[in-house]
Design an enzyme around this catalytic site. Structure first.
Site: not given
Ligand SMILES: *[C@@H]1O[C@H](CO)[C@@H](O)[C@H](O)[C@H]1NC(C)=O
Ligand SMILES: *[C@@H]1O[C@H](CO)[C@@H](O)[C@H](O)[C@H]1NC(C)=O
Ligand SMILES: *[C@@H]1O[C@H](CO)[C@@H](O)[C@H](O)[C@H]1NC(C)=O
Ligand SMILES: *[C@@H]1O[C@H](CO)[C@@H](O)[C@H](O)[C@H]1NC(C)=O
Ligand SMILES: *[C@@H]1O[C@H](CO)[C@@H](O)[C@H](O)[C@H]1NC(C)=O
Length: 494
Positions: A207, A209, A214, A420, A422, A427
Site C-alpha cells: 500500500h 506510495k 537519483d 485520502h 494520512k 505540537d
C-alpha cells in the site's frame, strides 16, 4: 515473476551495486596507515570522553535515552551518536492534491503533487524507483472523456519517456485485480517491474506510495498512481530534494520490496544491507530548509522491518506520546478493528493511546476523518465513542469531524471525491504516512511514513510541523468539515 535469482545471489548483486555502503566506506577508511588512524582515534576518544564528562557535569538531567543500550543498530555499535549527521542540505516541500471544485478560504496552499512528480522526473538523471499499490493513470479505466485525467496521462507519458533513457524500477502490489495497461506500457518502454505478492507473503497488500530519484530526491505520501489522485481525490505528501542520506534509507525499504518481488518468503532476519541506524531513538540529523532537524522513516508490516527500523505503529504511538498539548490526525479511515479479518477482531492500540493521553495528560485530540459513499458503516459508532471523550469540566478534549469532498462539478467519477490524507501533526512533530488507520495496515500491509522533528528550530521560516498544522486547521475550519456528535445523521452527509 520475471526474475528468479536465488536469495544468496541477490544479496551479492545488492552488495555489488551498493559498493559504497557505510560498512565498506568505514572499512576502506581503516586501511589508511594504521598509526595515524590510531592517533586520531585516541584523540577523538579522549575528546569524546572529555565532552561526555563536561556534559554530565553541567547537566544533571541529561536525556534518559542516551543510556538506552539498544539504541544503535549493529552497524554503528560503538560509534558515538554524532556519526548520524548528514552533510546534505535538504529541501522539503509539502505537496497536496486538492480536488477540482474544492476551494478553501485560506492562504494555506502548497504545490500540487502533479507538479512534484513532474519536477522529480525533470530532475532525474540516472534512476527512478517507485513503490506503488496499483496503476491507473489514464482515463481509459472509466471510458469517459474526463479533462481532469490529463495530469495523470502526462505523468505516465513522461515516465515512459524516462523508462527508455534511465533505470526505472517499479514495485507494485500483486495479485492485481486486472491486467494493468499502464504497467504493460511502462514495461514495453523499458521500465523494470516487480510484482510483490503480498497476499501470499503477509495476506495484506503493498500500500506504500513513494518515489526515489537519483538516490537523492524522494516523494512520500497518500497519492496512488491513479489519475484521480492528482485532481479528484484530496491527498497530501512531502517531497525532499537533495537529500541522499534520507533517500538512501528509503532505498533500503524499496530494496526490500524489490527483493520480495522475486522471493516467495520474507527473510528473517533481513540481511544487514537492509538494516538502518535511523529510527525513533536515533533519528537522522540534518539540515532541512536550513533548519536543524531530526528525521526518520518507519515501515510496516513489522516482518518487513530490518534491524533498526521503527515499525509504523511504534512510530505513531511514540509521536503521540511525545505530544505536550495537541494531536491532530487527518486520515481517511480510522477503525479500532482489523478491517479485513474474519472472524472479526478488535484492535485498540491507537484508540487506547488517544484516550489515555486525553485523560492522563489532557492532550487536545482532533480527528478529521473522511466520509464518503464507500465508508465502512462500523467506523462511525467507534468514532462517536471516541468523540464522546469530551467534557470541559473533566478537561477531556477529544473532537472528531468528518470531511466530505463535494461531488465533481462535471460527471460523476467512481472512487473519487474523498479526503485520502494520512498524516498526524502534534505540537512537536509532523508524521506523513501512507496507511489507513486500522489494524490491518500495521499488521499485514506494507506502508511507510516520514517523521520530521524540527523542535530545535530557531529559524523564522515555518517548520514542516507548522505548515502541516496550518493544513489541518484550514481543513478543520473549512465548510467541508462537520462535527461528529452522538446525534449526527450520517446518511445526510456521506
Ligand atoms: C473568508 O475568511 C475571512 C477571514 O477569515 C472572512 O472575513 C470572510 O468572510 C471569509 N469569506 C468567506 C466567503 O467565507
Ligand atoms: C516485459 O517486457 C519483456 C520484454 O522486454 C517481456 O518479456 C515481459 O513478459 C514483459 N512483462 C510484462 C509484465 O509485460
Ligand atoms: C540541489 O542542490 C543543488 C546544489 O546546491 C542546486 O543547484 C539544485 O537546484 C538543488 N535541487 C533541487 C531540486 O532543489
Ligand atoms: C523531537 O526532538 C526533541 C529534541 O531533540 C526530542 O526531545 C523529542 O523526543 C523528539 N520527538 C520525536 C517524536 O521524535
Ligand atoms: C484504505 O481503505 C479503503 C477502505 O477500506 C480502501 O478502499 C483503500 O484501498 C485503502 N487504501 C487506500 C488506497 O487508501
Amino acid at each position: 515473476m520475471k526474475t528468479d535469482v536465488p536469495y544468496s545471489q541477490l544479496q551479492d548483486l545488492d552488495r555489488n551495486r551498493r559498493g559504497s555502503s557505510r560498512q565498506t566506506r568505514l572499512l576502506s577508511r581503516c586501511l589508511l596507515p594504521l598509526v595515524s588512524v590510531l592517533l586520531v582515534a585516541l584523540a577523538a576518544l579522549s575528546f569524546y570522553f572529555l565532552l561526555t564528562l563536561t556534559a554530565a557535569a553541567t547537566s544533571s538531567s541529561s536525556s534518559s535515552s542516551s543510556s538506552n543500550p539498544d539504541r544503535s543498530s549493529p552497524i554503528v555499535s560503538g560509534l558515538p551518536e554524532k556519526e548520524q549527521t548528514c552533510s546534505d542540505s535538504c529541501r522539503v516541500v509539502l505537496v497536496e492534491s486538492i480536488p477540482v471544485g474544492v476551494e478553501f478560504n485560506s492562504s494555506t496552499a502548497h504545490p500540487s503533487i502533479f507538479q512534484a512528480w513532474m519536477s522529480l522526473m525533470s530532475e532525474a538523471r540516472s534512476s527512478v524507483d517507485i513503490a506503488s499499490f496499483y496503476w491507473t493513470l489514464t482515463n481509459r479505466d472509466t471510458g469517459t472523456q474526463e479533462p481532469s485525467a490529463v495530469q495523470g496521462e502526462t505523468v505516465l507519458q513522461t515516465l515512459r519517456e524516462l523508462s527508455g533513457k534511465l533505470k526505472v524500477r517499479i514495485a507494485v502490489n500483486a495479485p492485481q485485480e486486472k491486467q494493468q495497461e499502464d504497467l504493460r506500457l511502462l514495461n514495453d518502454s523499458g521500465a523494470d517491474i516487480r510484482e510483490v505478492n503480498m497476499k501470499a507473503l503477509t495476506s495484506g497488500v503493498l500500500h506504500t506510495k513513494f518515489w526515489i530519484v537519483d538516490g537523492k530526491h524522494i516523494y512520500i505520501g497518500s497519492a496512488n498512481m491513479d489519475w484521480r489522485s492528482l485532481t479528484q481525490v484530496k491527498e497530501l505528501g512531502a517531497v525532499v530534494y537533495n537529500c541522499s542520506c534520507l533517500a538512501e534509507d528509503l532505498g533500503k525499504i524499496f530494496e526490500a520490496y524489490w527483493f520480495l518481488g522475486a522471493s516467495a518468503s520474507i527473510p528473517s532476519p533481513w540481511p544487514s544491507s537492509f538494516s538502518t541506524q535511523f529510527n525513533k531513538d536515533t533519528p537522522l540529523q540534518l539540515a532541512l530548509n536550513d533548519t536543524p532537524s531530526s528525521i526518520y522513516l518507519s515501515s510496516s508490516p513489522p516482518s518487513f522491518c530490518a534491524a533498526g527500523r521503527t515499525p509504523d505503529l511504534q512510530s505513531i504511538l511514540s509521536v503521540m506520546e511525545d505530544a505536550e498539548s495537541f494531536i491532530y490526525i487527518a486520515v481517511m479511515n480510522y477503525l479500532p478493528t482489523m478491517e479485513f479479518s474474519k472472524p472479526q477482531r478488535y484492535w485498540g492500540d491507537i484508540d487506547t493511546q488517544l484516550r489515555r493521553l486525553a485523560y492522563e495528560r489532557r492532550i487536545k485530540v482532533r480527528l478529521l476523518i473522511s466520509c464518503w459513499s464507500n465508508s465502512q458503516p462500523v467506523m462511525f459508532p467507534f468514532l462517536k465513542s471516541l468523540a464522546s471523550v469530551h467534557d470541559p469540566k473533566s478537561k477531556l478534549d477529544v473532537q472528531v469531524r468528518l470531511f466530505v469532498v463535494p461531488p465533481n462539478p462535471g460527471p460523476e467519477i467512481k472512487y473519487a471525491r474523498v479526503n485520502h490524507n494520512k498524516y498526524m501533526v502534534t505540537d512537536k512533530v509532523a508524521y506523513i504516512g501512507t496507511s489507513n488507520w486500522s489494524g490491518d495496515y500495521f499488521v499485514h500491509t506494507a506502508g511507510s511514513a516520514l517523521v520530521v522533528n524540527q523542535t530545535g528550530s530557531q529559524s523564522e521560516d515555518p517548520t514542516v510541523q507548522s505548515q502541516l498544522q496550518a493544513v489541518f486547521e484550514r481543513d478543520w475550519e473549512s465548510e467541508y468539515s462537520t462535527p461528529l456528535s452522538q446525534n449526527t445523521d450520517l446518511t445526510a452527509y456521506c
